[in-house]
Write a protein that holds these residues in place. Structure first.
Motif, PDB file in Angstrom:
ATOM      1  N   GLY A   1      -6.817 -55.241  -4.136  1.00 53.73           N
ATOM      2  CA  GLY A   1      -7.894 -54.596  -4.874  1.00 53.73           C
ATOM      3  C   GLY A   1      -9.254 -55.159  -4.500  1.00 53.73           C
ATOM      4  O   GLY A   1     -10.235 -54.418  -4.338  1.00 53.73           O
ATOM      5  N   ARG A   2      -9.323 -56.486  -4.347  1.00 52.81           N
ATOM      6  CA  ARG A   2     -10.595 -57.107  -3.952  1.00 52.81           C
ATOM      7  C   ARG A   2     -10.996 -56.675  -2.547  1.00 52.81           C
ATOM      8  O   ARG A   2     -12.174 -56.400  -2.275  1.00 52.81           O
ATOM      9  N   ARG A   3     -10.021 -56.601  -1.638  1.00 48.82           N
ATOM     10  CA  ARG A   3     -10.337 -56.176  -0.271  1.00 48.82           C
ATOM     11  C   ARG A   3     -10.842 -54.730  -0.261  1.00 48.82           C
ATOM     12  O   ARG A   3     -11.818 -54.410   0.430  1.00 48.82           O
ATOM     13  N   VAL A   4     -10.150 -53.858  -0.987  1.00 47.02           N
ATOM     14  CA  VAL A   4     -10.543 -52.456  -1.059  1.00 47.02           C
ATOM     15  C   VAL A   4     -11.974 -52.333  -1.596  1.00 47.02           C
ATOM     16  O   VAL A   4     -12.805 -51.580  -1.056  1.00 47.02           O
ATOM     17  N   TYR A   5     -12.264 -53.090  -2.639  1.00 46.07           N
ATOM     18  CA  TYR A   5     -13.593 -53.025  -3.248  1.00 46.07           C
ATOM     19  C   TYR A   5     -14.658 -53.620  -2.328  1.00 46.07           C
ATOM     20  O   TYR A   5     -15.729 -53.035  -2.120  1.00 46.07           O
ATOM     21  N   ASN A   6     -14.373 -54.772  -1.737  1.00 43.85           N
ATOM     22  CA  ASN A   6     -15.354 -55.444  -0.888  1.00 43.85           C
ATOM     23  C   ASN A   6     -15.638 -54.672   0.398  1.00 43.85           C
ATOM     24  O   ASN A   6     -16.731 -54.785   0.960  1.00 43.85           O
ATOM     25  N   LYS A   7     -14.674 -53.895   0.875  1.00 50.14           N
ATOM     26  CA  LYS A   7     -14.877 -53.076   2.066  1.00 50.14           C
ATOM     27  C   LYS A   7     -15.609 -51.774   1.763  1.00 50.14           C
ATOM     28  O   LYS A   7     -15.949 -51.021   2.676  1.00 50.14           O
ATOM     29  N   GLY A   8     -15.850 -51.505   0.490  1.00 48.58           N
ATOM     30  CA  GLY A   8     -16.497 -50.257   0.122  1.00 48.58           C
ATOM     31  C   GLY A   8     -15.578 -49.063   0.140  1.00 48.58           C
ATOM     32  O   GLY A   8     -16.012 -47.918   0.247  1.00 48.58           O
ATOM     33  N   PHE A   9     -14.266 -49.324   0.017  1.00 51.37           N
ATOM     34  CA  PHE A   9     -13.286 -48.246   0.023  1.00 51.37           C
ATOM     35  C   PHE A   9     -13.058 -47.651  -1.364  1.00 51.37           C
ATOM     36  O   PHE A   9     -12.377 -46.633  -1.497  1.00 51.37           O
ATOM     37  N   ALA A  10     -13.568 -48.308  -2.401  1.00 51.99           N
ATOM     38  CA  ALA A  10     -13.361 -47.836  -3.783  1.00 51.99           C
ATOM     39  C   ALA A  10     -14.560 -48.251  -4.623  1.00 51.99           C
ATOM     40  O   ALA A  10     -14.714 -49.429  -4.946  1.00 51.99           O
ATOM     41  N   ALA A  11     -15.398 -47.307  -4.961  1.00 57.11           N
ATOM     42  CA  ALA A  11     -16.553 -47.584  -5.801  1.00 57.11           C
ATOM     43  C   ALA A  11     -16.138 -47.591  -7.273  1.00 57.11           C
ATOM     44  O   ALA A  11     -15.236 -46.857  -7.685  1.00 57.11           O
ATOM     45  N   ALA A  12     -16.787 -48.453  -8.046  1.00 57.06           N
ATOM     46  CA  ALA A  12     -16.546 -48.510  -9.500  1.00 57.06           C
ATOM     47  C   ALA A  12     -15.046 -48.605  -9.789  1.00 57.06           C
ATOM     48  O   ALA A  12     -14.396 -49.556  -9.380  1.00 57.06           O
ATOM     49  N   ASN A  13     -14.479 -47.601 -10.478  1.00 59.57           N
ATOM     50  CA  ASN A  13     -13.069 -47.648 -10.874  1.00 59.57           C
ATOM     51  C   ASN A  13     -12.139 -46.866  -9.946  1.00 59.57           C
ATOM     52  O   ASN A  13     -10.977 -46.622 -10.285  1.00 59.57           O
ATOM     53  N   ASP A  14     -12.640 -46.481  -8.772  1.00 61.22           N
ATOM     54  CA  ASP A  14     -11.839 -45.669  -7.847  1.00 61.22           C
ATOM     55  C   ASP A  14     -10.604 -46.421  -7.350  1.00 61.22           C
ATOM     56  O   ASP A  14     -10.553 -47.645  -7.349  1.00 61.22           O
ATOM     57  N   GLY A  15      -9.627 -45.644  -6.874  1.00 58.72           N
ATOM     58  CA  GLY A  15      -8.477 -46.183  -6.169  1.00 58.72           C
ATOM     59  C   GLY A  15      -7.359 -46.657  -7.065  1.00 58.72           C
ATOM     60  O   GLY A  15      -7.545 -46.879  -8.261  1.00 58.72           O
ATOM     61  N   ASN A  16      -6.179 -46.808  -6.489  1.00 58.12           N
ATOM     62  CA  ASN A  16      -5.014 -47.338  -7.201  1.00 58.12           C
ATOM     63  C   ASN A  16      -4.008 -47.901  -6.214  1.00 58.12           C
ATOM     64  O   ASN A  16      -3.958 -47.495  -5.059  1.00 58.12           O
ATOM     65  N   ILE A  17      -3.216 -48.871  -6.695  1.00 57.09           N
ATOM     66  CA  ILE A  17      -2.324 -49.653  -5.845  1.00 57.09           C
ATOM     67  C   ILE A  17      -0.983 -49.818  -6.549  1.00 57.09           C
ATOM     68  O   ILE A  17      -0.962 -50.073  -7.765  1.00 57.09           O
ATOM     69  N   THR A  18       0.105 -49.690  -5.807  1.00 58.36           N
ATOM     70  CA  THR A  18       1.432 -49.866  -6.398  1.00 58.36           C
ATOM     71  C   THR A  18       2.328 -50.694  -5.492  1.00 58.36           C
ATOM     72  O   THR A  18       2.154 -50.729  -4.272  1.00 58.36           O
ATOM     73  N   ILE A  19       3.310 -51.351  -6.113  1.00 60.93           N
ATOM     74  CA  ILE A  19       4.386 -52.038  -5.397  1.00 60.93           C
ATOM     75  C   ILE A  19       5.694 -51.709  -6.109  1.00 60.93           C
ATOM     76  O   ILE A  19       5.822 -51.925  -7.319  1.00 60.93           O
ATOM     77  N   ARG A  20       6.667 -51.223  -5.366  1.00 60.77           N
ATOM     78  CA  ARG A  20       7.979 -50.957  -5.966  1.00 60.77           C
ATOM     79  C   ARG A  20       8.751 -52.263  -6.055  1.00 60.77           C
ATOM     80  O   ARG A  20       8.891 -52.978  -5.049  1.00 60.77           O
ATOM     81  N   VAL A  21       9.258 -52.572  -7.232  1.00 63.86           N
ATOM     82  CA  VAL A  21       9.923 -53.865  -7.454  1.00 63.86           C
ATOM     83  C   VAL A  21      11.364 -53.713  -7.918  1.00 63.86           C
ATOM     84  O   VAL A  21      12.015 -54.702  -8.243  1.00 63.86           O
ATOM     85  N   GLY A  22      11.885 -52.501  -7.965  1.00 63.51           N
ATOM     86  CA  GLY A  22      13.258 -52.273  -8.381  1.00 63.51           C
ATOM     87  C   GLY A  22      13.655 -50.842  -8.114  1.00 63.51           C
ATOM     88  O   GLY A  22      12.860 -50.036  -7.639  1.00 63.51           O
ATOM     89  N   GLU A  23      14.889 -50.499  -8.394  1.00 62.83           N
ATOM     90  CA  GLU A  23      15.344 -49.128  -8.193  1.00 62.83           C
ATOM     91  C   GLU A  23      14.553 -48.159  -9.066  1.00 62.83           C
ATOM     92  O   GLU A  23      14.355 -47.000  -8.690  1.00 62.83           O
ATOM     93  N   ASN A  24      14.082 -48.627 -10.220  1.00 58.18           N
ATOM     94  CA  ASN A  24      13.393 -47.744 -11.150  1.00 58.18           C
ATOM     95  C   ASN A  24      12.130 -48.391 -11.725  1.00 58.18           C
ATOM     96  O   ASN A  24      11.660 -48.002 -12.788  1.00 58.18           O
TER      97      ASN A  24
END
Length: 305
Positions: free
Chosen positions: A23-46
């Motif tokens: 999230g910090r990289r995305v924001y610092n690179k200017g890839f997501a202004a203000a509250n833009d963007g979202n990130i996920t990691i799958r950690v189980g079957e469900n």
């Protein structure tokens, strides 16, 4: 209990810290202004960890991260999950090898999304090896299932999709790899825009050098949409024509690419095209941190530099 079932990682603080770091990289690179963007990691079957809604990605903490099931129902977290998590889940359902998804609005790649301009191929060696064709999914209003389904017809053999009039979504075996695809794409789009400003036509690689790069990509274990499309032109942005149907994007900002026979037309291929050989890793499943320098060296060597 089945031995291939995952243990849920919804309380894994390290993974939550990984989401915050990206999230910090995305924001610092200017890839997501203000509250833009979202990130996920799958950690189980469900179970899937995700960034919450209405928060700046540059200032998240592990305690902000929430979790959903594979249908998008929130199952953990103090903050409300992002409304666009359905996009991430649709990709994970279609591509079981994907364990992380990053959606944001990198400005140079999003310029192509707004213009509906296809990303040229057969120009930069690293792009041919690391990316391949980047499809443009049709526009839908963000947040709903119709929007979530837009990239699904374009997922075979790729790791990044442009979302028309919106941004990008990239994915891989971990969150750093998923982010890395976005950074590569935006850097390439910036180069293309700068090249356009020079006022000269793009110089495409010739057929021999273009095919050498695709051969190298297959040898190194990367997937590519051109490995799966019958009679796909090598450089012509047509590997996803079944997804586009009648709406295949047409180049207008740059001179048209050369017409080279597709990869599936090489000698010895079956009539239905050359498929990925047995044992070839799915897109994004190679340990790229360990291979980046070696691949770059081989790419340059293949060009005789």
């Amino acid at each position: 209990m089945s031995t291939n079932r995952w243990n849920s990682g919804i309380n894994d603080r390290k993974l939550k810290e990984d989401i915050c770091e990206i999230g910090r990289r995305v924001y610092n690179k200017g890839f997501a202004a203000a509250n833009d963007g979202n990130i996920t990691i799958r950690v189980g079957e469900n179970e899937v960890l995700c960034s919450p809604t209405m928060i700046c990605k540059g200032f998240m903490t592990p305690d902000d991260i929430c979790a959903v099931d594979m249908e998008g129902n929130q199952i953990a977290g103090k903050r409300k999950r992002t409304s666009e998590v359905l996009l991430h889940l649709a990709i994970m359902k279609e591509r079981p090898d994907v364990k992380s998804v990053v959606h944001c609005h990198p400005p140079h790649a999003t310029a192509f999304a707004i213009a509906g301009e296809p990303i040229p191929q057969c120009i930069l060696p690293e792009i041919e090896v690391f990316m391949g064709e980047v499809p443009i999914a049709p526009y839908e209003t963000p947040g709903g299932q119709d929007f979530a389904n837009t990239p699904v017809p374009f997922l075979k053999g790729t790791s990044c999709v442009i979302l028309k009039n919106h941004g990008t979504v990239s994915f891989g075996k971990n969150v750093e790899e998923a982010y890395w695809k976005t950074e590569i794409l935006d850097a390439y789009c910036r180069m293309l825009i700068l090249t356009k400003q020079l006022g000269k036509p793009i110089e495409y690689l010739n057929e021999e050098k273009s095919r050498e790069l695709i051969d190298l990509k297959k040898k190194l274990g990367f997937d590519d949409p051109r490995f799966h499309a019958e009679d796909c032109d090598l450089c012509g942005n047509s590997a996803f024509r079944e997804g586009y149907k009648e709406n295949l994007p047409q180049t207008s900002a740059f001179n048209a690419p050369p017409q080279y026979p597709g990869y599936s037309n090489e000698p010895g291929c079956a009539p239905n095209g050359c498929q990925t050989p047995d044992g070839l890793a799915a897109a994004g499943s190679v340990d790229q941190d360990a291979l980046v320098q070696a691949i770059t060296d081989q790419v340059m060597a293949s060009l005789g530099k």
